[in-house]
Design a protein around this motif. Structure first.
Motif, PDB file in Angstrom:
ATOM      1  N   SER A 176      -4.853 -10.060  -3.669  1.00 53.29           N
ATOM      2  CA  SER A 176      -5.722  -8.987  -3.201  1.00 53.29           C
ATOM      3  C   SER A 176      -4.924  -7.758  -2.788  1.00 53.29           C
ATOM      4  O   SER A 176      -5.316  -6.618  -3.073  1.00 53.29           O
ATOM      5  CB  SER A 176      -6.584  -9.475  -2.030  1.00 53.29           C
ATOM      6  N   GLY A 226       0.787  -1.228   0.000  1.00 57.27           N
ATOM      7  CA  GLY A 226       0.000   0.000   0.000  1.00 57.27           C
ATOM      8  C   GLY A 226       0.813   1.268   0.000  1.00 57.27           C
ATOM      9  O   GLY A 226       0.260   2.361   0.169  1.00 57.27           O
ATOM     10  N   LEU A 281      -5.358  -4.035  -4.296  1.00 59.41           N
ATOM     11  CA  LEU A 281      -5.655  -2.881  -3.450  1.00 59.41           C
ATOM     12  C   LEU A 281      -4.524  -1.861  -3.501  1.00 59.41           C
ATOM     13  O   LEU A 281      -4.766  -0.648  -3.532  1.00 59.41           O
ATOM     14  CB  LEU A 281      -5.890  -3.345  -2.015  1.00 59.41           C
ATOM     15  N   SER A 305      -4.811   1.983  -4.769  1.00 58.99           N
ATOM     16  CA  SER A 305      -4.370   3.070  -3.908  1.00 58.99           C
ATOM     17  C   SER A 305      -3.356   3.963  -4.619  1.00 58.99           C
ATOM     18  O   SER A 305      -3.356   5.184  -4.435  1.00 58.99           O
ATOM     19  CB  SER A 305      -3.762   2.495  -2.628  1.00 58.99           C
TER      20      SER A 305
END
Length: 289
Positions: A182, A139, A186, A190
Motif C-alpha cells: 500500500s 512518500g 500511495l 504521490s
C-alpha cells in the motif's frame, strides 16, 4: 512506455537474457543483484554489456538492468560496465529514499556524458520497501530525477526485519507486507509515477497469478514483476484494459465533453462525477488513446 510486465533474467546467463529479450515482456530486466553470486558479478557485468551492445537500438529501450544497491560496493562498477551498452533504464534496489535516486542520477549523468548518451535519457524504477528504514520514506519521491516507476519487495523486507516468513496462516502476505504494498502504491501516486506489483514466486500457478494481477490493477497498479516467461502473457492480459472497459470509459468522456459545465451526470442508472471522468481518462491513456 508500456509497463505491464517486467521480466527478470540473471545477468550471468546469456540464454535466459535472450529468452527475456525475445519474450513479449514490456521490459526485460537483466539482474546483477540477487540473481548473481558475488564471485560471478564481474563476468555478469561484461555479459550484460555485451548483450546490450549487440542489440538493436530500437530494442534497447526495453532492456533494463537491475544494479546492486547504490550505497554498496558494486553499484558503480555495475553502472560503469553496462552504461556504454545504452540500457533503456536502471532498476535501483533497496532504495532508502529520494536521496538514493538523486545519487544514482549523478552517476548516470556522468556515465551518459562519457558514453555520448543524451543526459537524463536513462530511466529509473526504484524498489522502495526492501528495508525497514525505506518503509518510512515511500512518500518522498515526488520530483525524483529519472523516476518513472516504483515497486516493492517482500523477501528482502522480511530479511531486514528478521521475520521467519512474510506469509500469514492463510498463505497471503502478512500485515507488514500488505502495508508495504500500500505504501508503494500511495508513494507512486504521490510521485506521479507507475506503481508496479512485486513478483509471484510460484510461476506455475498461472490462475492464481491472473487473479492477483487483475486485483492489483483494480487497486491502481500499472504492471507487475515476473520471474518466468510463462507469466508474461498472463500479466500483459491482466493489465490491458478490455474492450468493454474502454467502451464505457469513452462513453463517460463523451458525456462530460457534451456537458462541459456539469459536475455530475446521470448515466445508466448511476450518478457520475468528476472523479469518474478522471478514472476514465486514465484508463484510456493506459490504452494509448
Amino acid at each position: 512506455m508500456r509497463m505491464r510486465s517486467w521480466l527478470f533474467a540473471p545477468g550471468d546467463s546469456h540464454r535466459k537474457m535472450e529468452k527475456a529479450a525475445a519474450s513479449d515482456a514490456d521490459v526485460a530486466l537483466f539482474d546483477l543483484e540477487d540473481a548473481v553470486a558475488p564471485p560471478a558479478k564481474p563476468q555478469a557485468r561484461a555479459m550484460v554489456h555485451d548483450f546490450l551492445a549487440g542489440s538493436r537500438a530500437v530494442d534497447r529501450a526495453r532492456l533494463w538492468v537491475r544494479i546492486n544497491p547504490v550505497d554498496g560496493p558494486d553499484a558503480l562498477a555495475d553502472l560503469a560496465a553496462v552504461m556504454p551498452g545504452r540500457p533503456g533504464g536502471i532498476m535501483l534496489p533497496k532504495a532508502s529514499g529520494r536521496g538514493d535516486v538523486e545519487r544514482l542520477d549523478h552517476y548516470l549523468s556522468a556515465l551518459e556524458a562519457a558514453s555520448d548518451i543524451a543526459i537524463g535519457s536513462t530511466r529509473v524504477i526504484a524498489l522502495v520497501t526492501e528495508t525497514a528504514r525505506a518503509m518510512f520514506t515511500t512518500g518522498d519521491y515526488a520530483g525524483a530525477p529519472r523516476l518513472v516507476a516504483m515497486s516493492w519487495g517482500a523477501e528482502d523486507l522480511a530479511d531486514s526485519i528478521g521475520a521467519a516468513d512474510n506469509l500469514d496462516a492463510d498463505g497471503g502476505y502478512g500485515f507488514t507486507y500488505r502495508l508495504a504494498r500500500s505504501l508503494c502504491l500511495l508513494g507512486a501516486a504521490s510521485a506521479g509515477v507507475a506503481a508496479i506489483e512485486t513478483i509471484q514466486g510460484d510461476f506455475r500457478d498461472l490462475d492464481g497469478l491472473r487473479m492477483r494481477a487483475e486485483a492489483m490493477r483494480r487497486e491502481g497498479f500499472r504492471g507487475m514483476l515476473a520471474i518466468h516467461p510463462a507469466q508474461v502473457p498472463v500479466i500483459n492480459a491482466a493489465f490491458t484494459p478490455g474492450d468493454g472497459e474502454l467502451k464505457a470509459a469513452r462513453e463517460v468522456v463523451a458525456l462530460f465533453a457534451a456537458n462541459p459545465g456539469a459536475g455530475t451526470i446521470g448515466h445508466n442508472g448511476a450518478m457520475l462525477d468528476r472523479p469518474h471522468l478522471a478514472r476514465a481518462r486514465t484508463l484510456l491513456a493506459q490504452a494509448g488513446e
